[in-house]
Design a protein around this motif. Structure first.
Motif, PDB file in Angstrom:
ATOM      1  N   SER A 309       0.824  -1.220   0.000  1.00  0.00           N
ATOM      2  CA  SER A 309       0.000   0.000   0.000  1.00  0.00           C
ATOM      3  C   SER A 309       0.854   1.265   0.000  1.00  0.00           C
ATOM      4  CB  SER A 309      -0.941   0.000   1.215  1.00  0.00           C
ATOM      5  OG  SER A 309      -0.223  -0.005   2.425  1.00  0.00           O
ATOM      6  N   ALA A 310       2.102   1.147   0.492  1.00  0.00           N
ATOM      7  CA  ALA A 310       3.015   2.303   0.501  1.00  0.00           C
ATOM      8  C   ALA A 310       3.900   2.329  -0.740  1.00  0.00           C
ATOM      9  CB  ALA A 310       3.879   2.266   1.752  1.00  0.00           C
ATOM     10  N   HIS A 311       3.701   1.366  -1.651  1.00  0.00           N
ATOM     11  CA  HIS A 311       4.487   1.263  -2.883  1.00  0.00           C
ATOM     12  C   HIS A 311       5.980   1.098  -2.598  1.00  0.00           C
ATOM     13  CE1 HIS A 311       0.815   2.313  -4.975  1.00  0.00           C
ATOM     14  NE2 HIS A 311       0.727   3.431  -4.285  1.00  0.00           N
ATOM     15  N   ARG A 312       6.294   0.358  -1.545  1.00  0.00           N
ATOM     16  CA  ARG A 312       7.690   0.022  -1.229  1.00  0.00           C
ATOM     17  C   ARG A 312       7.982  -1.358  -1.822  1.00  0.00           C
ATOM     18  NH1 ARG A 312      10.148   3.431   2.619  1.00  0.00           N
ATOM     19  NH2 ARG A 312       8.910   5.343   2.672  1.00  0.00           N
ATOM     20  N   GLU A 313       8.311  -1.389  -3.099  1.00  0.00           N
ATOM     21  CA  GLU A 313       8.399  -2.654  -3.828  1.00  0.00           C
ATOM     22  C   GLU A 313       9.504  -3.557  -3.295  1.00  0.00           C
ATOM     23  OE1 GLU A 313       5.988  -3.481  -6.026  1.00  0.00           O
ATOM     24  OE2 GLU A 313       5.168  -1.593  -5.314  1.00  0.00           O
ATOM     25  N   HIS A 314      10.652  -2.993  -2.994  1.00  0.00           N
ATOM     26  CA  HIS A 314      11.749  -3.840  -2.525  1.00  0.00           C
ATOM     27  C   HIS A 314      11.395  -4.474  -1.179  1.00  0.00           C
ATOM     28  CE1 HIS A 314      15.957  -5.183  -2.595  1.00  0.00           C
ATOM     29  NE2 HIS A 314      15.897  -5.070  -1.283  1.00  0.00           N
ATOM     30  N   GLU A 315      10.882  -3.667  -0.255  1.00  0.00           N
ATOM     31  CA  GLU A 315      10.515  -4.220   1.042  1.00  0.00           C
ATOM     32  C   GLU A 315       9.345  -5.192   0.920  1.00  0.00           C
ATOM     33  OE1 GLU A 315      11.547  -1.443   4.677  1.00  0.00           O
ATOM     34  OE2 GLU A 315      10.404  -0.301   3.192  1.00  0.00           O
ATOM     35  N   ARG A 316       8.466  -4.946  -0.023  1.00  0.00           N
ATOM     36  CA  ARG A 316       7.391  -5.909  -0.258  1.00  0.00           C
ATOM     37  C   ARG A 316       7.976  -7.246  -0.714  1.00  0.00           C
ATOM     38  NH1 ARG A 316       2.999  -6.048  -5.137  1.00  0.00           N
ATOM     39  NH2 ARG A 316       1.758  -7.793  -4.328  1.00  0.00           N
ATOM     40  N   GLY A 317       8.973  -7.184  -1.601  1.00  0.00           N
ATOM     41  CA  GLY A 317       9.629  -8.402  -2.040  1.00  0.00           C
ATOM     42  C   GLY A 317      10.277  -9.145  -0.888  1.00  0.00           C
ATOM     43  N   GLU A 318      10.916  -8.407   0.038  1.00  0.00           N
ATOM     44  CA  GLU A 318      11.518  -9.037   1.209  1.00  0.00           C
ATOM     45  C   GLU A 318      10.457  -9.728   2.065  1.00  0.00           C
ATOM     46  OE1 GLU A 318      13.478  -5.722   3.033  1.00  0.00           O
ATOM     47  OE2 GLU A 318      15.412  -6.266   2.162  1.00  0.00           O
ATOM     48  N   ALA A 319       9.310  -9.066   2.236  1.00  0.00           N
ATOM     49  CA  ALA A 319       8.234  -9.653   3.037  1.00  0.00           C
ATOM     50  C   ALA A 319       7.700 -10.925   2.384  1.00  0.00           C
ATOM     51  CB  ALA A 319       7.109  -8.642   3.231  1.00  0.00           C
ATOM     52  N   LEU A 320       7.640 -10.937   1.055  1.00  0.00           N
ATOM     53  CA  LEU A 320       7.174 -12.132   0.355  1.00  0.00           C
ATOM     54  C   LEU A 320       8.134 -13.301   0.570  1.00  0.00           C
ATOM     55  CD1 LEU A 320       5.950 -10.510  -2.987  1.00  0.00           C
ATOM     56  CD2 LEU A 320       4.511 -11.703  -1.315  1.00  0.00           C
ATOM     57  N   ILE A 321       9.428 -13.006   0.606  1.00  0.00           N
ATOM     58  CA  ILE A 321      10.410 -14.062   0.839  1.00  0.00           C
ATOM     59  C   ILE A 321      10.278 -14.606   2.259  1.00  0.00           C
ATOM     60  CG2 ILE A 321      12.880 -14.565   1.025  1.00  0.00           C
ATOM     61  CD1 ILE A 321      13.233 -12.360  -1.172  1.00  0.00           C
ATOM     62  N   VAL A 322      10.078 -13.700   3.234  1.00  0.00           N
ATOM     63  CA  VAL A 322       9.868 -14.147   4.613  1.00  0.00           C
ATOM     64  C   VAL A 322       8.632 -15.033   4.684  1.00  0.00           C
ATOM     65  CG1 VAL A 322       9.349 -13.410   6.963  1.00  0.00           C
ATOM     66  CG2 VAL A 322      11.027 -12.147   5.608  1.00  0.00           C
ATOM     67  N   LEU A 323       7.564 -14.623   4.011  1.00  0.00           N
ATOM     68  CA  LEU A 323       6.336 -15.421   3.995  1.00  0.00           C
ATOM     69  C   LEU A 323       6.580 -16.773   3.317  1.00  0.00           C
ATOM     70  CD1 LEU A 323       3.327 -15.672   4.597  1.00  0.00           C
ATOM     71  CD2 LEU A 323       2.849 -14.412   2.483  1.00  0.00           C
ATOM     72  N   ALA A 324       7.403 -16.783   2.278  1.00  0.00           N
ATOM     73  CA  ALA A 324       7.726 -18.043   1.605  1.00  0.00           C
ATOM     74  C   ALA A 324       8.458 -18.990   2.554  1.00  0.00           C
ATOM     75  CB  ALA A 324       8.574 -17.773   0.365  1.00  0.00           C
ATOM     76  N   ARG A 325       9.360 -18.452   3.355  1.00  0.00           N
ATOM     77  CA  ARG A 325      10.066 -19.283   4.330  1.00  0.00           C
ATOM     78  C   ARG A 325       9.078 -19.847   5.364  1.00  0.00           C
ATOM     79  NH1 ARG A 325      15.506 -19.256   4.071  1.00  0.00           N
ATOM     80  NH2 ARG A 325      16.595 -17.547   3.020  1.00  0.00           N
ATOM     81  N   VAL A 326       8.117 -19.031   5.740  1.00  0.00           N
ATOM     82  CA  VAL A 326       7.094 -19.514   6.671  1.00  0.00           C
ATOM     83  C   VAL A 326       6.310 -20.653   6.034  1.00  0.00           C
ATOM     84  CG1 VAL A 326       5.009 -18.893   7.960  1.00  0.00           C
ATOM     85  CG2 VAL A 326       6.929 -17.283   7.846  1.00  0.00           C
TER      86      VAL A 326
END
Length: 444
Positions: A309-326
């Motif tokens: 929602s804040a258009h922080r694409e790089h940090e969004r990508g990092e969050a997706l990787i964390v979620l993938a590890r989960v």
């Protein structure tokens, strides 16, 4: 008109410029001994006395108390706000220069404004990654805050120092400072707002090896629960419009309006700053190995929504990787693969992209397929990642170590040893390791 030094210095300087004796300045209302005590710094005039002295000395009360005239003060206040906007929404290097100029102008004239400018400059140095200079500046400010609490608040400085030491690789110092900050925050029941979210992020980084029962991580959990981590409105356009309007008002010498507009711009961005810090803390919480899977999924998913929602694409990508590890922990390999694919579409490179390839290599190993392409991709990305301040980067070191583990699982001992050596180099261990075989148990 003299403006340097203390109130007493200004009273004495103005009196001598006007060729007045202490008795003449005292007049019928004060004693000359009382004026002498004020000039020597042994007494501070009350507001009533300050107004009386200012009238007799031919200056404003503002100048007598603070060393600067009202117009000078409001211009300095405006400069501080514009520097803060530059730090939050512009170029931290420009912000550092603006804070430095304020320090030069306000030095010795208004201790509080000068201290605020020096704190802003330290934060700007941190934002540029100049951690050595930032730490030195924050340490000086912390000593000053201890001696003059009326000028500076110690808590934000302590939190900033914890962040800097953690980034520099001194985890013990970071942990000690974060714990001290927590003691102070809990005494004042601070669990929401910018200070609370900044502290939560510092704590989860410095105490990531603790369990959920620790006081530090219990505080982080309370802050995240209060924050809510919902989607946020991107108000960056509004911030910049108000900032431009403030600059226009300042150019037209309407300083009071310029300050008001700058305050509105800073306030417009505050909710997003708090939400982003809370999302970063939540993302790091979800990385904790012991965190329950459902909780880790909830926090990483919420962080991804905030960054989106804040258009922080790089940090969004990092969050997706964390979620993938989960999802790997939750035995959902298909979803983990989908998430890493989405993350790679957002990331141009860097350690986050390497992590995505490492997750995909882990999935390939679990399926008994060849992970060679993903391992090579991760190695190429890490080779180009470089090192952060002080020649260390714990994130890069962690990725190299994971890469070494995966090479070990597929039986490639040569690449495993090379990866472990790279992990040690990234963590700051170099010359002592030259030419020595690296044992996997040490590297881990």
């Amino acid at each position: 008109m003299p403006s340097q030094g203390t109130i007493g210095d200004r009273v004495r300087g103005l009196r001598l410029n006007r060729r007045m004796s202490q008795a003449q300045l005292a007049g019928p209302d004060l004693s000359d001994s009382y004026v002498s005590l004020i000039e020597s710094g042994k007494r501070t005039p009350t507001p009533v006395v300050a107004r009386l002295l200012a009238e007799r000395l031919g200056c404003t009360t503002e100048f007598l108390l603070h060393g600067i005239e009202p117009r000078q003060r409001i211009d300095t206040e405006l400069g501080l706000r514009h520097a803060e906007l530059e730090l939050q929404h512009g170029d931290p290097a420009v912000a550092a220069d603006r804070y430095t100029e304020i320090v030069k102008v306000a030095d010795e004239e208004n201790a509080m404004l000068t201290a605020q400018a020096r704190f802003g400059r330290a934060r700007a140095l941190e934002a540029q990654g100049r951690l050595g200079q930032a730490v030195e500046a924050f340490e000086r400010l912390r000593r000053e805050a201890a001696a003059h609490p009326e000028r500076l608040a110690d808590l934000p400085i302590t939190i900033a120092l914890s962040r800097c030491y953690h980034r520099a690789g001194d985890r013990l110092r970071a942990r000690d400072l974060a714990s001290k900050a927590l003691e102070q925050a809990e005494r004042m029941s601070i669990e929401q707002g910018e200070i609370a979210t900044d502290l939560a992020l510092a704590l989860v980084e410095a105490h990531s090896d603790r369990t959920g029962d620790s006081a530090e991580l219990a505080f982080v959990k309370r802050v995240l629960d209060v924050a809510g981590l919902g989607e946020i409105m991107d108000r960056s356009g509004e911030v910049r419009a108000l900032w431009r309007a403030s600059a226009t008002a300042a150019a037209g010498e309407d300083s009071a309006l310029a300050v008001r507009l700058a305050d509105d711009a800073i306030d417009a961005g505050r909710d997003q700053r708090i939400a982003l810090q809370a999302a970063r803390a939540a993302m790091r919480w979800a990385r904790l190995d012991w965190a329950p899977v459902d909780e880790a999924e909830r926090f990483s998913s919420a962080a991804e929504r905030v960054f989106a929602s804040a258009h922080r694409e790089h940090e969004r990508g990092e969050a997706l990787i964390v979620l993938a590890r989960v999802m790997l922990r939750a035995a959902q390999p298909e979803r983990a693969e989908t998430l890493t694919g989405e993350a790679l579409g957002l990331l141009g490179g860097g350690t986050a992209a390497a992590e995505a390839h490492l997750v995909r290599a882990t999935l390939a190993v679990a399926r008994q397929a060849s992970p060679a392409d993903h391992l090579n991709a991760a190695r190429i990305v890490l080779d180009g990642a470089g090192h952060q301040a002080y020649g260390t980067d714990r994130t890069v070191a962690r990725c190299w170590r994971e890469l070494g583990d995966l090479y070990g699982q597929v039986g490639d001992r040569s690449q495993q040893t090379a990866a472990y050596r790279k992990a040690l180099e990234a963590a700051g261990v170099r010359s002592m390791m030259a030419g020595l075989p690296v044992d996997a148990t040490i590297a881990r």
